[in-house]
Design an enzyme around this catalytic site. Structure first.
Site, PDB file in Angstrom:
ATOM      1  N   GLU A  43       4.942   9.563  -9.653  1.00  0.00           N
ATOM      2  CA  GLU A  43       5.478   8.090  -9.799  1.00  0.00           C
ATOM      3  C   GLU A  43       5.053   7.015 -10.468  1.00  0.00           C
ATOM      4  O   GLU A  43       3.964   6.681  -9.864  1.00  0.00           O
ATOM      5  CB  GLU A  43       6.060   8.004  -8.424  1.00  0.00           C
ATOM      6  CG  GLU A  43       6.933   5.964  -8.424  1.00  0.00           C
ATOM      7  CD  GLU A  43       7.448   5.738  -7.131  1.00  0.00           C
ATOM      8  OE1 GLU A  43       8.610   5.227  -7.687  1.00  0.00           O
ATOM      9  OE2 GLU A  43       7.403   6.499  -6.393  1.00  0.00           O
ATOM     10  N   LYS A 111      15.491   6.601 -11.168  1.00  0.00           N
ATOM     11  CA  LYS A 111      15.535   6.729  -9.056  1.00  0.00           C
ATOM     12  C   LYS A 111      15.972   6.584  -8.592  1.00  0.00           C
ATOM     13  O   LYS A 111      17.316   5.646  -9.032  1.00  0.00           O
ATOM     14  CB  LYS A 111      14.065   5.886  -8.982  1.00  0.00           C
ATOM     15  CG  LYS A 111      13.845   6.336  -7.400  1.00  0.00           C
ATOM     16  CD  LYS A 111      12.136   5.399  -7.016  1.00  0.00           C
ATOM     17  CE  LYS A 111      12.174   4.716  -5.613  1.00  0.00           C
ATOM     18  NZ  LYS A 111      10.957   4.586  -5.704  1.00  0.00           N
ATOM     19  N   CYS A 147       9.983  10.035  -5.301  1.00  0.00           N
ATOM     20  CA  CYS A 147       9.369   9.315  -4.565  1.00  0.00           C
ATOM     21  C   CYS A 147      11.360   9.552  -3.117  1.00  0.00           C
ATOM     22  O   CYS A 147      10.893   9.680  -2.830  1.00  0.00           O
ATOM     23  CB  CYS A 147       8.974   7.802  -4.306  1.00  0.00           C
ATOM     24  SG  CYS A 147       7.590   7.206  -2.918  1.00  0.00           S
ATOM     25  N   ILE A 293     -19.481  -5.425  17.077  1.00  0.00           N
ATOM     26  CA  ILE A 293     -19.137  -4.160  17.056  1.00  0.00           C
ATOM     27  C   ILE A 293     -17.868  -4.443  15.180  1.00  0.00           C
ATOM     28  O   ILE A 293     -18.451  -3.444  14.400  1.00  0.00           O
ATOM     29  CB  ILE A 293     -17.846  -4.247  17.970  1.00  0.00           C
ATOM     30  CG1 ILE A 293     -17.765  -2.637  16.846  1.00  0.00           C
ATOM     31  CG2 ILE A 293     -16.897  -4.700  18.319  1.00  0.00           C
ATOM     32  CD1 ILE A 293     -17.361  -1.067  18.966  1.00  0.00           C
ATOM     33  N   ASP A 294     -17.169  -6.170  15.311  1.00  0.00           N
ATOM     34  CA  ASP A 294     -16.177  -5.629  14.310  1.00  0.00           C
ATOM     35  C   ASP A 294     -17.558  -5.488  12.939  1.00  0.00           C
ATOM     36  O   ASP A 294     -16.831  -5.254  11.739  1.00  0.00           O
ATOM     37  CB  ASP A 294     -15.831  -7.047  14.377  1.00  0.00           C
ATOM     38  CG  ASP A 294     -14.840  -6.165  15.517  1.00  0.00           C
ATOM     39  OD1 ASP A 294     -14.527  -5.852  15.194  1.00  0.00           O
ATOM     40  OD2 ASP A 294     -14.694  -8.314  15.728  1.00  0.00           O
TER      41      ASP A 294
END
Length: 552
Positions: A43, A111, A147, A293-294
């Site tokens: 599309e 569309k 779509c 951790i991030d």
């Protein structure tokens, strides 16, 4: 009787019509060499999707229309082509599909269903087309679905009634968790309702906060999967269809396996980050490493997406920063093979604190002391970003963004937030998955209590519920859009839900200032969820819900 249809799953850049034309020409030539009879793109591949307000620009409209003619000329003496672009008639603009053959535009279809929810606002730009009729190609009646048209039964039913013999769905469908399965279920329903085979083509690539994952597929007349293309990479499938009198049926092709949700999210983040960096002209990324951790996960994503040579990390310890954090940040960077520099911020904190004491009535508070650290770090990272043309990669997650556990102009700084739509529990799951494929995140980072280390002995759970509990409540409030009482009725403490809900709404003004980031859920912060900042629906006691790390 048989035909060969090439399904082209490719990446196109919004607004770069010349580059998109070159890509179309190159891929079309591959299909020519493979002796395809029809070449099908996604599309609005000529303009890129979604072009948003570019569509309102008359020069952009004219360029797109001219490009359509150039694409048509490619088909002189070659296979036919189905492409997507805009179509203008005076003041009216359509999202359309075009059948190109013999060097001309042979047919057009607009569309019908225009999505206008979540990240989509197509009714702002386009006029809906009439209920479509089949397009005739080589004596075959093609039923084309643009779509959103595939998600409704009426368009395919009308096409079937009008004599369509094959359904082709051309899409620009962005990723979110569970979406690939939902697409296939919708397509299966259309096949079962019509008895027609269906070819589904999706685009790939990152576009601002959206990531298009591809995953194109082919369904036979019995809704059996005949082919499935890769996800998160360009791919091409040549579908051979035969008609022995009972209807067009695709022959079996390559069926790529489905991936688990965690791997899909990780790959979506990689692709979204990579394309944002490359398409916006950055040389790489710079990231602040905290030993948590991030930042470790964000660094791993950046290294995997761009290559270690294009990732620069900086550790900026303060007197509050633990030795473990320094060691873990260094260990993680070394495992990833990325550069890490250490820039202590002690002197900056002292100078800033001294300046504040002249205007504060008394000593600097813990809140101001903590926020000074994160803003100093942001300044250092921004200076490196500017000098080296590096994208400043924000490392904040959805849990923090939801409840305002962030500092504006401090840890909220950045050009792109790769973890923006991932709750903390998802961050842990992604880190664990990544380590299964090479342990790049030190085990101690995965096991230690999360902390911003803005003052001595601080952990996130000093002021927030445990993340597993917080994220569960947030999911109900955000993704499910439930009210406080409805969430509490599921077994959560009413007082907890009320507090989380208050934090969520009070932090709206912060989220408006956050950088863009990869959308992975059905309700990301941004265009999916549009709450007013000034909101009298629920009275907020703003002072009561403030907490360290969430400065005004």
């Amino acid at each position: 009787m048989s035909v060969s249809i090439a399904l082209i799953q490719a990446a196109f850049t919004v607004g770069n019509i010349d580059a998109n034309l070159a890509r179309i020409a190159a891929l079309y030539q591959v299909a020519v060499i493979a002796k395809a009879d029809l070449v099908v793109f996604s599309e609005m591949n000529v303009t890129g999707y979604p072009p948003e307000d570019l569509i309102l620009n008359a020069a952009f409209q004219q360029s797109a229309m001219q490009a359509l003619e150039q694409c048509a000329r490619m088909t002189s003496g070659g296979p036919a082509m189905l492409i997507g672009s805009l179509w203008c008639e005076e003041e009216i603009v359509f999202n359309a599909i075009f059948l190109l053959q013999d060097g001309r535009v042979a047919a057009r279809q607009e569309k019908h269903h225009l999505p206008n929810d979540g990240v989509f606002d197509e009714r702002r730009y386009f006029t809906p087309g009439a209920m479509p009729e089949p397009l005739l190609w080589r004596g075959m009646k093609l039923g084309l679905l643009v779509c959103e048209d595939m998600w409704f039964a009426d368009v395919s039913a009308h096409l079937k009634h009008a004599g369509a013999e094959l359904l082709i769905a051309m899409n620009a469908s962005p990723f979110e968790t569970g979406k690939p399965d939902a697409r296939e279920r919708a397509a299966i329903s259309r096949v079962q309702e019509t008895g027609l085979a269906l070819l589904y083509v999706n685009q790939i690539g990152g576009q601002d906060e959206l990531v298009f994952d591809g995953g194109s597929f082919v369904l036979g007349r019995q809704a059996d999967i005949c082919a499935r293309l890769h996800v998160f990479r360009e791919d091409m499938e040549f579908v051979r269809l035969q008609n022995e009198g009972a209807g067009w049926s695709p022959l079996a092709g390559t069926v790529q396996p489905r991936l688990g949700d965690t791997e899909m999210i990780y790959r979506a983040m990689m692709l979204g980050l990579r394309d944002f960096v490359l398409r916006n002209g950055f040389a790489g990324v710079v990231i602040g490493m905290s030993g948590g951790i991030d930042s470790a996960l964000a660094a791993a994503l950046a290294s995997d997406a761009l290559g270690a040579a294009h990732v620069r990390s900086v550790m900026m310890p303060s007197p509050i920063t633990s030795d473990d954090s320094v060691e873990d940040a260094t260990d993680c960077a070394q495992r990833l093979g990325i550069r890490i520099d250490t820039v202590p911020i002690d002197l900056g904190m002292q100078a800033f604190g001294a300046m504040l004491e002249t205007v504060f009535d008394g000593p600097v508070s813990d809140l101001a002391f903590g926020d000074n650290q994160t803003r100093l770090r942001a300044g250092i990272l921004l200076a490196i970003s500017s000098k080296e043309n590096l994208l400043l990669l924000n490392t904040g997650n959805k849990s923090e963004m939801a409840v305002g556990y962030t500092t504006p102009y401090g840890d909220m700084c950045g050009h792109f937030a790769v973890l923006k739509d991932a709750y903390k529990t998802t961050v842990f799951a992604l880190a664990a998955w990544r380590n299964l494929h090479g342990e790049v995140i030190p085990p101690r980072i995965l096991s230690k209590p999360p902390s911003a280390e803005l003052y001595e002995g601080q952990t996130d759970q000093d002021t927030l519920p445990p993340y597993a509990l917080l994220d569960a409540v947030l999911h109900q409030l955000v993704e499910c859009r439930l009210g406080v009482d409805e969430v509490a009725a599921q077994g959560f403490s009413l007082s907890l839900v009320r507090r989380v809900n208050e934090l969520l709404h009070v932090a709206e003004y912060k989220r408006r200032q956050a950088p863009p980031g990869v959308k992975i859920s059905s309700m990301s912060f941004g265009r999916d969820r549009r709450y007013p900042i000034t909101n009298g629906w629920q009275v907020m006691e703003r002072n009561r819900v403030r907490h360290p790390g969430a400065a005004e």
